[in-house]
Design a protein around this motif. Structure first.
Motif, PDB file in Angstrom:
ATOM      1  N   ALA A 223      48.187  84.312  56.345  1.00 52.34           N
ATOM      2  CA  ALA A 223      47.690  86.129  56.525  1.00 52.34           C
ATOM      3  C   ALA A 223      45.859  85.502  57.567  1.00 52.34           C
ATOM      4  CB  ALA A 223      46.618  86.461  55.453  1.00 52.34           C
ATOM      5  N   MET A 224      45.352  84.235  56.781  1.00 51.62           N
ATOM      6  CA  MET A 224      44.524  84.429  58.128  1.00 51.62           C
ATOM      7  C   MET A 224      44.267  83.395  59.057  1.00 51.62           C
ATOM      8  SD  MET A 224      40.393  84.936  57.255  1.00 51.62           S
ATOM      9  CE  MET A 224      39.547  84.808  59.444  1.00 51.62           C
ATOM     10  N   THR A 225      44.690  82.578  59.201  1.00 53.38           N
ATOM     11  CA  THR A 225      46.061  82.288  60.832  1.00 53.38           C
ATOM     12  C   THR A 225      46.672  83.625  61.299  1.00 53.38           C
ATOM     13  OG1 THR A 225      46.743  80.540  58.862  1.00 53.38           O
ATOM     14  CG2 THR A 225      47.263  80.869  61.422  1.00 53.38           C
ATOM     15  N   GLU A 226      47.281  84.343  60.727  1.00 47.03           N
ATOM     16  CA  GLU A 226      47.559  84.967  61.508  1.00 47.03           C
ATOM     17  C   GLU A 226      45.674  86.049  62.006  1.00 47.03           C
ATOM     18  OE1 GLU A 226      50.794  86.279  58.681  1.00 47.03           O
ATOM     19  OE2 GLU A 226      50.113  87.408  59.020  1.00 47.03           O
ATOM     20  N   LEU A 237      36.290  90.133  56.043  1.00 48.25           N
ATOM     21  CA  LEU A 237      37.865  90.605  55.247  1.00 48.25           C
ATOM     22  C   LEU A 237      37.602  90.759  53.662  1.00 48.25           C
ATOM     23  CD1 LEU A 237      39.483  87.798  56.894  1.00 48.25           C
ATOM     24  CD2 LEU A 237      40.409  90.039  56.496  1.00 48.25           C
ATOM     25  N   LEU A 238      38.398  91.493  53.545  1.00 45.98           N
ATOM     26  CA  LEU A 238      38.470  92.009  51.664  1.00 45.98           C
ATOM     27  C   LEU A 238      40.318  91.258  50.980  1.00 45.98           C
ATOM     28  CD1 LEU A 238      37.581  95.579  51.099  1.00 45.98           C
ATOM     29  CD2 LEU A 238      36.239  93.715  50.864  1.00 45.98           C
ATOM     30  N   THR A 239      40.214  90.950  50.622  1.00 46.26           N
ATOM     31  CA  THR A 239      41.476  90.182  49.930  1.00 46.26           C
ATOM     32  C   THR A 239      41.778  91.137  48.472  1.00 46.26           C
ATOM     33  OG1 THR A 239      40.607  88.232  48.935  1.00 46.26           O
ATOM     34  CG2 THR A 239      40.453  88.333  51.016  1.00 46.26           C
ATOM     35  N   GLY A 247      42.160  80.825  50.167  1.00 45.50           N
ATOM     36  CA  GLY A 247      42.996  80.557  51.256  1.00 45.50           C
ATOM     37  C   GLY A 247      42.376  80.936  53.020  1.00 45.50           C
ATOM     38  N   ALA A 248      42.043  82.446  52.233  1.00 51.86           N
ATOM     39  CA  ALA A 248      41.459  82.786  54.390  1.00 51.86           C
ATOM     40  C   ALA A 248      39.783  81.892  54.470  1.00 51.86           C
ATOM     41  CB  ALA A 248      41.161  83.971  54.567  1.00 51.86           C
ATOM     42  N   ILE A 252      39.607  79.179  57.328  1.00 52.92           N
ATOM     43  CA  ILE A 252      38.359  79.711  58.740  1.00 52.92           C
ATOM     44  C   ILE A 252      37.347  78.542  58.423  1.00 52.92           C
ATOM     45  CG2 ILE A 252      36.716  80.743  58.341  1.00 52.92           C
ATOM     46  CD1 ILE A 252      37.050  82.776  57.303  1.00 52.92           C
ATOM     47  N   ARG A 253      36.979  77.236  57.234  1.00 52.16           N
ATOM     48  CA  ARG A 253      36.688  76.235  57.785  1.00 52.16           C
ATOM     49  C   ARG A 253      36.958  75.816  58.546  1.00 52.16           C
ATOM     50  NH1 ARG A 253      34.173  75.735  51.907  1.00 52.16           N
ATOM     51  NH2 ARG A 253      32.962  77.284  52.156  1.00 52.16           N
TER      52      ARG A 253
END
Lengths: 305, 305
Positions: A223-226, A237-239, A247-248, A252-253
Motif C-alpha cells: 500500500a505504501m508503495t502505491e 497516514l493512519l493504518t 510495513g509502510a 518509506i525508509r
DNA sequence: ATGAAAGCGCTAACAG
DNA sequence: CTGTTAGCGCTTTCAT
C-alpha cells in the motif's frame, strides 16, 4: 482405584479430600494427602469432563500470532484463565477459513467451556456449530450478536478521532488511510470511522489516499508503495493496525524518506514500537478490559472483580 | 447413545463410521454420516481420553510470549501439531517457578501426550513429576538428559563464532556481551560460547564488557546503561537474545548515539527487526527443525517426514 | 465419617 | 456386517 487402597480408603474419600469436602475426618484427610504426595497422584481430568461435560478449558482462536497485538492479548487472556484454574487451548487460523473450521471442530471435541474468536474470517457455518452446541462464543469486532454469541467491539470512532486530531494538531491536512483486507469484513468499520473522523475535523478525504492492506507487514508495504507512486502524496497516514504501519515504515525508509520528516504514521494497537506516534488505543488497560469482557461473556469471570 | 438411535444403529457402529472402519456396510455408513451431519454430532474427546489415557494434546510452556522469538516458535509448533490432529495447550510462566509448577500440574491433569518446556527455570521437582507420569518431556537448552527427558540444544558455539567473525570483519576488536539472567542457567552456555568464540578469533575478552541481562528489553537497557558508563567502551556488543538487543539499542539512541555508527549490536534469534545486523542463527528453517526435534522426541512425528 | 455403586461416552473384544 | 457389553476414573447419592 488402585491408589485409594494404598491409603486404605475408598475412591470416594479421596475425591472428597481433593475437592476439599469437610465431610472427611481431619486425620483421614491428612493420611490421604500424605499418600497423594508420596505417590504423586494426579487426578484424571477427563473423567470429570466426561461426567460433567465441563473441561475447564477455553479456546482462543487468533488469525496470526506473528502480529504483536496478539501475544499481548494472549498474555492477558491466559493470565485471567490461570487465575481461575482454567486452561487455554490456542489455535491460529493463518487467515484460512478451513483452518478455522477444523480448529473449532477440535475445540468442540475437547468440550471447551467457551471460545474467544479473534479471527475476522466471517464463516458463519462453524460459528453456528458452536452456538448449536451451546458453547459460549465471544467474537471481536464482528459487530454481530445472537443468543450465545457476544461481541467485544473496539470503539474505532473514538480512536480514529484521537488519531486524526493528533495529526491535525501537527498541521497535517492530507491524511491517508491504509486499511485491512478487502471484502466485507471488520476493516469496513475502521475505514468508516476514519472517514467520519476526517469529516469531524473538517478535513478533506482524498479517495486516492485510502488504500487496502492485509493487517500484515506485506500489506503495509504494498500500500505504501502505491502511495509513493502518487503524484500528490498525503503527508500522514493512519493504518488499520501496527503491522501495517511497520510495513509502510519500511517502504518509506527503503525509498530514502523518513518518519516523521516526510511522513507521519499512526498505527492502531499500541504495540511497543519506538519512533512512532501512537494514540494509546489498545493500551494494556483497555486490553485487559477487553479480555475481561471476553471472559465475562463466557461466564467464567463475574461482572465485578 | 441417544444419537445412535436416530440413525437406527448402535453406538458401536457410529464409532466405527467416525473412525473410518471398513467393517461397515457402505449404505449404513452413508446413512450414519448423514445423520451426523444433520444433527451436528460431535464426539466427546474426553471419553476417548478416559478410555485410552491419550488426549491428543500437547503442552507448550514458554517463559514470556512477549519475546518475539516465542510467537514464531509457537506458530511452527502448532502448525506441526495441527497437521497431526493434535491440540496445543499453551502456558506462560513469566519466569515464575511457581507458575511453572502449577502449569505442569494442570497439564498432567489434562493428560497431555507430551510437553515442550522452553522455560529455563531449573526447577527439578515439577520435571520429575512429568517423568514420573511417563509424559514425554522435551526441554530446550537445558543440556540435561534422562530417561523420558530429551533436550534440544542450540549450537551456540557456531552461532557465536559466526557473530564474532562477522564483527571482526567489520574491524571491531573490543566486543562485549550482554547475557541472560544471572545464576546457574542456560545463559552460562552462551557466555562460555562467547568467550570461546573470542579466543578462536584471537580477540581479547574484557571482563568489564560482559554484562548480565534478563532476556528482556529492560535487561538490555540496564546493561547498556552500565556499558555506557564505562570509561573504555566496547565498540560492538553481542546479546543473549533479540529483546536484549532491542533494549541496548534503545539506550544507545536515548543517549544520542547511533547504531551502527557508534556501536554494532548483534542479537541472537533472528527476529524480524530491521536496521540491525543478524547472523541468521534461529532462521525459520532452524526453527522448524527445532520444533520437529521437539515433537520427534515426543513421539508424534516420525524421524523422516 | 465412610463405602458402594451408578453413569458420563467411547471403543475393543466378543457374539452372533 | 452389526449389536452387546465392559470398563476407563471421577463424583454424588444413598446406605450404613
Amino acid at each position: 482405584m488402585i491408589f485409594a487402597k494404598v491409603a486404605g480408603v475408598s475412591s470416594a474419600t479421596v475425591s472428597r479430600v481433593i475437592n476439599g469436602s469437610n465431610l472427611v475426618k481431619p486425620v483421614t484427610a491428612e493420611r490421604v494427602r500424605r499418600v497423594i504426595a508420596d505417590l504423586k497422584f494426579v487426578p484424571y481430568g477427563s473423567a470429570t469432563t466426561l461426567k460433567y461435560g465441563r473441561s475447564s478449558t477455553y479456546g482462543l482462536i487468533i488469525p496470526d500470532i506473528t502480529n504483536p497485538f496478539f501475544p499481548e492479548f494472549i498474555r492477558s487472556f491466559e493470565s485471567i484463565l490461570v487465575d481461575h484454574n482454567q486452561d487455554m487451548l490456542m489455535a491460529t487460523t493463518d487467515f484460512h477459513p478451513s483452518k478455522m473450521q477444523q480448529t473449532i471442530y477440535r475445540m468442540l471435541v475437547r468440550k471447551v467451556d467457551g471460545i474467544a474468536l479473534l479471527a475476522a474470517e466471517i464463516e458463519t457455518e462453524p460459528i453456528e456449530a458452536v452456538i448449536h452446541h451451546r458453547v459460549p462464543l465471544v467474537t471481536m469486532d464482528r459487530l454481530l450478536l445472537a443468543p450465545g454469541l457476544s461481541d467485544v467491539a473496539i470503539d474505532y470512532a473514538s480512536g480514529m478521532n484521537q488519531a486524526v486530531q493528533h495529526l491535525k494538531q501537527l498541521r497535517h491536512r492530507k491524511i491517508g488511510y491504509i486499511g485491512g483486507s478487502d471484502g466485507p469484513t471488520i476493516s469496513d468499520h475502521r475505514v468508516r470511522a476514519f472517514v467520519n473522523a476526517m469529516r469531524s475535523a473538517d478535513l478533506e478525504v482524498d479517495p486516492a489516499f485510502i488504500r487496502v492492506g492485509n493487517y500484515r507487514i506485506t500489506g503495509g508495504e504494498s500500500a505504501m508503495t502505491e502511495v509513493l507512486a502518487l503524484r500528490h502524496r498525503p503527508t500522514a497516514l493512519l493504518t488499520a493496525n501496527d503491522l501495517t504501519a511497520i510495513g509502510a515504515l519500511r517502504v518509506i525508509r527503503k525509498n530514502g524518506l523518513s518518519v516523521p520528516k516526510d511522513f507521519s504514521i499512526v498505527g492502531f494497537d499500541d504495540i511497543d514500537l519506538s519512533d512512532i506516534v501512537y494514540p494509546a488505543h489498545y493500551d494494556p488497560l483497555t486490553l485487559a478490559r477487553t479480555c475481561r469482557g471476553v471472559l465475562q461473556s463466557a461466564g467464567i469471570v463475574g461482572k465485578e472483580s
